[in-house]
Design a protein around this motif. Structure first.
Motif, PDB file in Angstrom:
ATOM      1  N   PRO A 165       1.493  -6.421   9.674  1.00 56.88           N
ATOM      2  CA  PRO A 165       0.928  -5.121   9.568  1.00 56.88           C
ATOM      3  C   PRO A 165       1.129  -3.544   9.456  1.00 56.88           C
ATOM      4  O   PRO A 165       2.306  -3.656  10.447  1.00 56.88           O
ATOM      5  CB  PRO A 165      -0.776  -5.247  10.274  1.00 56.88           C
ATOM      6  N   HIS A 166       1.461  -2.636   8.988  1.00 58.72           N
ATOM      7  CA  HIS A 166       1.785  -1.493   8.627  1.00 58.72           C
ATOM      8  C   HIS A 166       1.195  -0.890  10.047  1.00 58.72           C
ATOM      9  O   HIS A 166       1.230   0.095  10.154  1.00 58.72           O
ATOM     10  CB  HIS A 166       1.268  -1.180   6.973  1.00 58.72           C
ATOM     11  N   ASP A 167       0.002  -0.894  10.455  1.00 58.20           N
ATOM     12  CA  ASP A 167      -0.471   0.006  11.948  1.00 58.20           C
ATOM     13  C   ASP A 167      -0.190  -1.353  13.152  1.00 58.20           C
ATOM     14  O   ASP A 167      -1.582  -0.792  13.152  1.00 58.20           O
ATOM     15  CB  ASP A 167      -1.841  -0.087  11.112  1.00 58.20           C
ATOM     16  N   GLY A 168       0.418  -2.218  13.144  1.00 59.58           N
ATOM     17  CA  GLY A 168      -0.006  -2.909  14.234  1.00 59.58           C
ATOM     18  C   GLY A 168       0.759  -2.308  15.653  1.00 59.58           C
ATOM     19  O   GLY A 168       1.200  -1.001  15.470  1.00 59.58           O
ATOM     20  N   PHE A 169      -0.491  -2.439  16.540  1.00 63.83           N
ATOM     21  CA  PHE A 169      -0.084  -2.145  17.559  1.00 63.83           C
ATOM     22  C   PHE A 169       1.059  -2.756  19.213  1.00 63.83           C
ATOM     23  O   PHE A 169      -0.037  -4.126  18.382  1.00 63.83           O
ATOM     24  CB  PHE A 169      -0.440  -0.893  18.403  1.00 63.83           C
ATOM     25  N   ALA A 170       1.503  -2.896  19.893  1.00 63.57           N
ATOM     26  CA  ALA A 170       1.777  -3.234  20.859  1.00 63.57           C
ATOM     27  C   ALA A 170       0.080  -4.099  21.868  1.00 63.57           C
ATOM     28  O   ALA A 170      -0.925  -3.270  21.509  1.00 63.57           O
ATOM     29  CB  ALA A 170       1.987  -2.897  22.236  1.00 63.57           C
ATOM     30  N   ARG A 171       0.020  -5.453  21.502  1.00 67.46           N
ATOM     31  CA  ARG A 171      -1.151  -6.611  22.391  1.00 67.46           C
ATOM     32  C   ARG A 171      -2.093  -6.172  21.626  1.00 67.46           C
ATOM     33  O   ARG A 171      -3.705  -6.280  21.696  1.00 67.46           O
ATOM     34  CB  ARG A 171      -1.418  -5.632  23.618  1.00 67.46           C
ATOM     35  N   ASP A 172      -2.374  -6.629  20.114  1.00 73.69           N
ATOM     36  CA  ASP A 172      -3.171  -6.314  19.145  1.00 73.69           C
ATOM     37  C   ASP A 172      -3.357  -7.870  18.980  1.00 73.69           C
ATOM     38  O   ASP A 172      -5.033  -7.985  18.304  1.00 73.69           O
ATOM     39  CB  ASP A 172      -2.817  -5.487  17.252  1.00 73.69           C
ATOM     40  N   TYR A 173      -2.561  -8.685  19.162  1.00 77.77           N
ATOM     41  CA  TYR A 173      -2.406 -10.182  18.822  1.00 77.77           C
ATOM     42  C   TYR A 173      -2.983 -10.203  17.393  1.00 77.77           C
ATOM     43  O   TYR A 173      -3.477 -11.146  17.216  1.00 77.77           O
ATOM     44  CB  TYR A 173      -3.831 -10.378  19.763  1.00 77.77           C
ATOM     45  N   PHE A 174      -1.996  -9.668  17.032  1.00 80.23           N
ATOM     46  CA  PHE A 174      -2.720  -9.869  15.300  1.00 80.23           C
ATOM     47  C   PHE A 174      -1.859 -11.561  14.956  1.00 80.23           C
ATOM     48  O   PHE A 174      -0.385 -11.486  15.469  1.00 80.23           O
ATOM     49  CB  PHE A 174      -1.003  -8.853  13.844  1.00 80.23           C
ATOM     50  N   GLY A 175      -2.589 -12.062  14.153  1.00 82.29           N
ATOM     51  CA  GLY A 175      -1.996 -13.774  14.620  1.00 82.29           C
ATOM     52  C   GLY A 175      -3.127 -14.641  15.440  1.00 82.29           C
ATOM     53  O   GLY A 175      -2.623 -15.575  15.211  1.00 82.29           O
ATOM     54  N   TYR A 176      -3.436 -14.191  15.928  1.00 79.85           N
ATOM     55  CA  TYR A 176      -4.345 -14.926  17.032  1.00 79.85           C
ATOM     56  C   TYR A 176      -5.808 -16.167  15.709  1.00 79.85           C
ATOM     57  O   TYR A 176      -5.637 -17.010  16.669  1.00 79.85           O
ATOM     58  CB  TYR A 176      -5.961 -14.013  17.816  1.00 79.85           C
ATOM     59  N   THR A 177      -6.069 -15.611  14.425  1.00 80.56           N
ATOM     60  CA  THR A 177      -6.162 -16.840  13.949  1.00 80.56           C
ATOM     61  C   THR A 177      -6.129 -16.130  13.003  1.00 80.56           C
ATOM     62  O   THR A 177      -6.011 -15.509  12.023  1.00 80.56           O
ATOM     63  CB  THR A 177      -7.436 -16.606  13.492  1.00 80.56           C
ATOM     64  N   VAL A 178      -5.932 -17.176  11.841  1.00 81.43           N
ATOM     65  CA  VAL A 178      -5.284 -17.572  11.000  1.00 81.43           C
ATOM     66  C   VAL A 178      -5.473 -19.020   9.593  1.00 81.43           C
ATOM     67  O   VAL A 178      -7.052 -19.002   9.979  1.00 81.43           O
ATOM     68  CB  VAL A 178      -3.783 -17.843  10.077  1.00 81.43           C
ATOM     69  N   ARG A 179      -6.371 -17.855   8.284  1.00 82.82           N
ATOM     70  CA  ARG A 179      -7.003 -18.410   7.148  1.00 82.82           C
ATOM     71  C   ARG A 179      -6.735 -18.036   5.772  1.00 82.82           C
ATOM     72  O   ARG A 179      -6.449 -17.758   5.406  1.00 82.82           O
ATOM     73  CB  ARG A 179      -9.051 -18.669   7.307  1.00 82.82           C
ATOM     74  N   LEU A 180      -6.313 -19.583   5.728  1.00 81.07           N
ATOM     75  CA  LEU A 180      -5.458 -20.369   3.850  1.00 81.07           C
ATOM     76  C   LEU A 180      -6.954 -20.123   3.116  1.00 81.07           C
ATOM     77  O   LEU A 180      -7.315 -20.882   3.037  1.00 81.07           O
ATOM     78  CB  LEU A 180      -4.564 -20.630   3.783  1.00 81.07           C
ATOM     79  N   ASP A 181      -7.032 -19.443   1.467  1.00 81.21           N
ATOM     80  CA  ASP A 181      -8.310 -19.942   0.128  1.00 81.21           C
ATOM     81  C   ASP A 181      -7.114 -19.816  -0.791  1.00 81.21           C
ATOM     82  O   ASP A 181      -7.601 -18.578  -1.169  1.00 81.21           O
ATOM     83  CB  ASP A 181      -9.010 -19.469   0.614  1.00 81.21           C
ATOM     84  N   GLY A 182      -6.014 -20.280  -1.163  1.00 80.76           N
ATOM     85  CA  GLY A 182      -5.334 -19.878  -2.296  1.00 80.76           C
ATOM     86  C   GLY A 182      -4.134 -18.783  -1.850  1.00 80.76           C
ATOM     87  O   GLY A 182      -4.345 -19.392  -1.099  1.00 80.76           O
TER      88      GLY A 182
END
Length: 354
Positions: free
Chosen positions: A171-188
């Motif tokens: 992400p453009h606004d990510g910071f340490a220990r945000d845990y981006f990607g802890y959950t993911v979901r794809l729909d098309g």
């Protein structure tokens, strides 16, 4: 590598055959297609904590929620890349985050960053500590190459995955220990990503992002574009896989310095008004630029251009800058098909050295 993680792709096929199997389950068997790993894997990234797959685009998304945020060349991020103090790269250290919030809008676009940078120099602060980028998280997108059939529908080659990602998303606004990607979901074309410790609303309150992952099907026409400096501009063409052109798609592009020096539009236009032999050394080599380009529905290509500065002196070496792509509103896309270099060759062989 301890706790680096992996994901495994399996395919159901007919017993003793590579043909796909959709009938009686007792006549089918599962076989492993590929072990998927991150090209920049590190210990404790926890790659594979979350996985999603969508058959429409043939894409898989794999979260690594403790991945350290890194740059396009896998380098630790700088708060102010390419020596341009008007542009902010995220995530920021606590120091820069506090200063920017006090100075004005926190944005990757020009804001109060110049004043903040001047104060940072007085305070003896330059690049952020790498610990400020730890566990920011990332999502890796893998592309499935479809099966090929011959006459009569006979299978020629089975579908397959490459072992490492097509593109890495942060992400453009990510910071340490945000845990981006802890959950993911794809729909098309829609990818939803959870960052459970993001602090936008409150400390560790969490946030979800949505991305259009149809960008995983695009690529530069060339890995390196080459031109003489007396050319007015370089034309950059993007392609996308012909099977996925039914809808329009918009992608952002941006230039950044390698060994060439970019200047802003105002400086570039001012230098262009001067005769080539009278252009000073601070006119740079090209116009630093960013923008959006759109693939029309049904179109497999789109293009944009970057203006080049001509001068009147002989330069010792070839000069390079890079072009990166991003999903609108987010960070650059990390992957070999999502950046290209531009090489500017000198044509002033009989002139004095710069």
């Amino acid at each position: 590598t301890p706790h680096a993680g992996a994901a495994y792709a399996f395919r159901r096929q007919a017993n003793g055959s590579l043909e796909s199997c959709a009938g009686d389950k007792f006549l089918c068997e599962w076989s492993q297609m590929r072990r998927l790993t991150a090209s920049d894997k590190r210990g404790d990234d926890h790659f594979g904590h979350s996985v999603a797959y969508d058959d429409e685009l043939g894409l898989a998304a794999v979260g690594a929620y403790q991945s350290t945020a890194r740059g396009i060349w896998r380098e630790p991020l700088s708060s102010y890349p390419h020596g341009d103090p008007t542009l902010v790269a995220l995530p920021l250290s606590d120091y820069f985050e506090g200063r920017l919030q006090a100075a004005g809008p926190l944005s990757p676009l020009p804001s109060g960053a110049r004043a903040v940078w001047a104060q940072a120099e007085l305070d003896g602060v330059t690049d952020q500590d790498e610990t400020e980028q730890e566990q920011a998280g990332a999502v890796y997108i893998f592309k499935l190459y479809p099966e090929e059939t011959g006459s009569g529908g006979a299978l020629v080659s089975a579908p397959y995955w490459l072992p490492t990602e097509t593109v890495k998303i942060a992400p453009h606004d990510g910071f340490a220990r945000d845990y981006f990607g802890y959950t993911v979901r794809l729909d098309g074309r829609s990818l939803l990503v959870g960052a459970i410790n993001h602090d936008l609303m409150a400390e560790n309150a969490g946030i979800a992002y949505e991305f259009d992952v149809a960008v995983a099907r695009i690529y530069f026409s060339e890995a390196e574009y080459v031109l003489l400096e007396n050319y007015d501009e370089v034309d950059v063409t993007l392609y996308r896989d012909a099977e996925y052109t039914d809808l329009a798609l918009t992608v952002q592009y941006a230039t950044s310095d390698l060994t060439a020096t970019g200047v802003d539009t105002a400086k570039f236009d001012a230098c262009q008004k001067l005769a080539v032999r009278y252009r000073p050394g601070d006119c740079g080599d090209y116009e630093q630029t960013r923008g959006e380009v759109t693939f029309a529905a049904g179109s497999a290509s789109a293009a944009f251009s970057v203006r080049i500065m001509d001068d009147f002196c002989y330069e010792h070496f070839m000069e390079y800058f890079q072009v990166t792509l991003s999903i609108p509103g987010t960070n650059f896309l990390a992957g070999e098909e999502f950046y290209a270099t531009v090489r500017i060759d000198d044509n002033d062989f009989d002139e004095d050295y710069c």
